[in-house]
Design an enzyme around this catalytic site. Sequence first.
Site, PDB file in Angstrom:
ATOM      1  N   ASP A 115     -23.872   2.450  -3.520  1.00  0.00           N
ATOM      2  CA  ASP A 115     -25.121   1.828  -3.966  1.00  0.00           C
ATOM      3  C   ASP A 115     -26.175   2.914  -4.108  1.00  0.00           C
ATOM      4  OD1 ASP A 115     -24.197  -0.840  -3.994  1.00  0.00           O
ATOM      5  OD2 ASP A 115     -24.583  -1.057  -1.852  1.00  0.00           O
ATOM      6  N   ASP A 133     -23.259  -4.602  -9.282  1.00  0.00           N
ATOM      7  CA  ASP A 133     -23.992  -5.706  -8.667  1.00  0.00           C
ATOM      8  C   ASP A 133     -24.953  -6.343  -9.672  1.00  0.00           C
ATOM      9  OD1 ASP A 133     -22.758  -5.013  -6.247  1.00  0.00           O
ATOM     10  OD2 ASP A 133     -24.448  -3.773  -5.608  1.00  0.00           O
TER      11      ASP A 133
END
Length: 160
Positions: A115, A133
């Site tokens: 991330d 995401d």
Amino acid sequence: MIKWLWISLVVVVLDQFTKWLASSNLEMFSPVAVAPLFNLTLMHNAGAAFSFLSDAGGWQRWFFTVLALGVSVLIVFWLRRLPSTEKTTAISLTLILGGALGNVIDRVRFGYVVDFLDVYVGTAHWPAFNVADSAITVGAVILVLTSWRGGPKSTADVHK
């Protein structure tokens, strides 16, 4: 509606490329300011959304991998059965599929998801996320909005 799978491929390639860039150019947990309310901050998430089960001891890696692959298979079957008039639904499903597969690649390769997108207000930070995401979220929102709108009307329904 399998013809829409190119969207999934674009999501996976873009996701993996941006994760590679982030991993190659950012230091773990060291924010780089990009714009007000937005940083690039490299993080590794061994769990699911919002780091759910990230400290579960390792089994969650395979649980989330198998879950995402199962959902991916269901999405492909759904796409195969989708009428050609359901283009918005097909796009939403291929976004979700591409995002799921992008994160599966990370889980299999590294045991965690990379991330790096960090949105914040003041000292309150949204959990870091990535392109996969984002694709899952946009696809899910489109799918929900499409279902609220209702499916396509047949000619018989219009004349009632």
